[in-house]
Design a protein around this motif. Structure first.
Motif, short mmCIF file in Angstrom:
data_model
loop_
_atom_site.label_atom_id
_atom_site.label_comp_id
_atom_site.label_asym_id
_atom_site.label_seq_id
_atom_site.Cartn_x
_atom_site.Cartn_y
_atom_site.Cartn_z
N ASP A 1 0.78 -0.99 0.07
CA ASP A 1 0.01 -0.01 0.18
C ASP A 1 1.02 1.26 0.21
OD1 ASP A 1 -2.01 -1.89 0.18
OD2 ASP A 1 -2.52 -1.56 2.11
N GLN A 2 1.80 1.51 0.83
CA GLN A 2 2.74 2.63 1.06
C GLN A 2 3.63 2.66 -0.11
OE1 GLN A 2 4.44 3.51 4.80
NE2 GLN A 2 6.28 3.30 3.83
N GLU A 3 4.44 1.53 -0.54
CA GLU A 3 5.43 1.44 -1.78
C GLU A 3 5.13 1.24 -3.10
OE1 GLU A 3 8.24 3.11 -0.88
OE2 GLU A 3 7.74 3.21 1.42
N GLY A 4 3.80 0.43 -3.10
CA GLY A 4 3.65 0.20 -4.30
C GLY A 4 4.06 -0.94 -5.16
N ILE A 5 4.72 -1.85 -4.13
CA ILE A 5 5.39 -3.04 -4.83
C ILE A 5 4.35 -4.01 -5.20
CG2 ILE A 5 7.09 -5.01 -4.06
CD1 ILE A 5 8.49 -2.50 -2.31
N ASP A 6 4.36 -4.83 -6.37
CA ASP A 6 3.75 -6.00 -6.69
C ASP A 6 3.97 -7.25 -5.76
OD1 ASP A 6 2.19 -7.66 -7.97
OD2 ASP A 6 3.59 -7.79 -9.78
#
Length: 351
Positions: A80-85
């Motif tokens: 949610d914070q860093e946008g990592i898949d």
């Protein structure tokens, strides 16, 4: 770019890190030490993932989260914070998220070039073998522009598959607790585009007595060889372009060195994907790693474009302005919002 592949594919063990700083020394039996420096956040493979994502790289992470508060917190931060898949990641029922407590301590015998103490870490970790292997998590790995990997004595099947599908492999290696430093490990470099060990590891695996000598041996095994040297910077050879570069470290006061090598590696990949000259790639990676040691933790200390942009705009040293002048053409017009650094403790989450 007209390319929808992940920029970076990662897999490895994730930790919940708790870092304590401001310590004059380690506690002795029966002693309690209070300190006002602490930070927490995802660690381990998350260090590489966050550092890459904060440079705008599409980052795919295959890891295992415990079904506990630490696992839920780390998953929330990364997704949610860093946008990592995290589509390749799994949550394991009944498996506790590994936890590392890091004590950032001044080294009794070393000083930086500015005369300030050089810090090292003492680590205490609790963890169990994850129920899913790297090969099980990645399966037939997706085509990616690059993969950042930590090679180990036992080769991983997914690594050969990734190399075969056109993924460029950037590898590092860790400390060998047996101190045998088996040269068999170097056989895996035939799959790699780049290898980025630190000088202790590089000299041990190549049976050489200097970083430059180790680099010479490694450059015969892999197209791009980089040896990081801590307070002495880094040295590298790129056989694909015929470039050699050696750059110094920045004179920066160290708060916590956790994950600095990971930030270096992810930053080097980001610059390499941009097609930068070797000296610029090295300087950029040295800068990002240097900025990261001014913050707590590994993953959430990564500066990203925001941190590099702030450093450049506040820079007044004329020598550094010349050395890093290439940033005027490299920094994005919009470096993004301020990054979230490691909190002292996680805030309460909504149910």
């Amino acid at each position: 770019m007209d390319d929808d592949r992940p920029d970076v594919l990662l897999t490895g063990l994730l930790f919940y890190d708790l870092v304590l700083t401001g310590l004059a020394g380690p506690p002795t039996p029966g002693e309690e030490i209070w300190t006002d420096g602490m930070g927490c956040g995802p660690g381990g493979i998350a260090n590489l993932a966050v550092a890459a994502a904060r440079f705008g790289l599409r980052t795919s992470l295959a890891t295992v989260f415990g079904d506990d508060l630490y696992g839920a917190y780390c998953r929330e931060v990364l997704s949610d914070q860093e946008g990592i898949d995290l589509s390749l990641s799994r949550t394991a029922d009944g498996w506790p998220t590994p936890v590392t407590v890091s004590l950032a301590l001044p080294h009794p015998r070393l000083r930086s070039t500015g005369g300030t103490p050089v810090h090292d870490r003492a680590l205490v970790t609790h963890g169990r073998q994850p129920p899913y292997s790297q090969d099980a998590l990645t399966g037939d790995p997706p085509e990616a522009r690059t993969a950042l990997v930590h090679i180990e004595a036992e080769p991983r099947e997914w690594l050969a598959k990734a190399a075969a599908n056109g993924t460029r492999i950037y590898a590092d290696v860790g400390w060998d607790p047996t101190q045998r430093w088996s040269t068999d490990l170097l056989d895996q470099l035939s799959l790699c585009h780049a290898f980025l060990p630190n000088e202790t590891e590089a000299m041990a695996y190549t049976r050489t007595d200097s970083a430059v000598a180790a680099l010479g041996t490694l450059s015969e095994l892999v197209p791009v060889a980089v040896v990081t040297r801590g307070g002495d910077g880094a040295v590298a050879v790129d056989q694909t372009t015929g470039e050699y570069a050696q750059v110094p470290a920045l004179d920066i006061d160290v708060l916590d060195a956790t994950g600095a090598g990971d930030v270096f590696g992810a930053s080097f990949v980001a610059a390499s994907l941009g097609g930068w000259p070797l000296a610029e790639r090295l300087r950029f990676a040295v800068l990002a790693a240097g900025l990261s040691v001014q913050r707590h933790g590994g993953a959430l200390a990564a500066p990203g474009w925001y941190g590099v942009d702030r450093w450049w705009r506040s820079l007044s040293d004329p020598e550094l302005k010349r050395a890093y002048g290439f940033l005027t053409d490299r920094l994005p017009d919009d470096p993004g919002p301020p990054v979230a650094y490691a909190p002292v403790t996680p805030s309460a989450r909504r149910p």
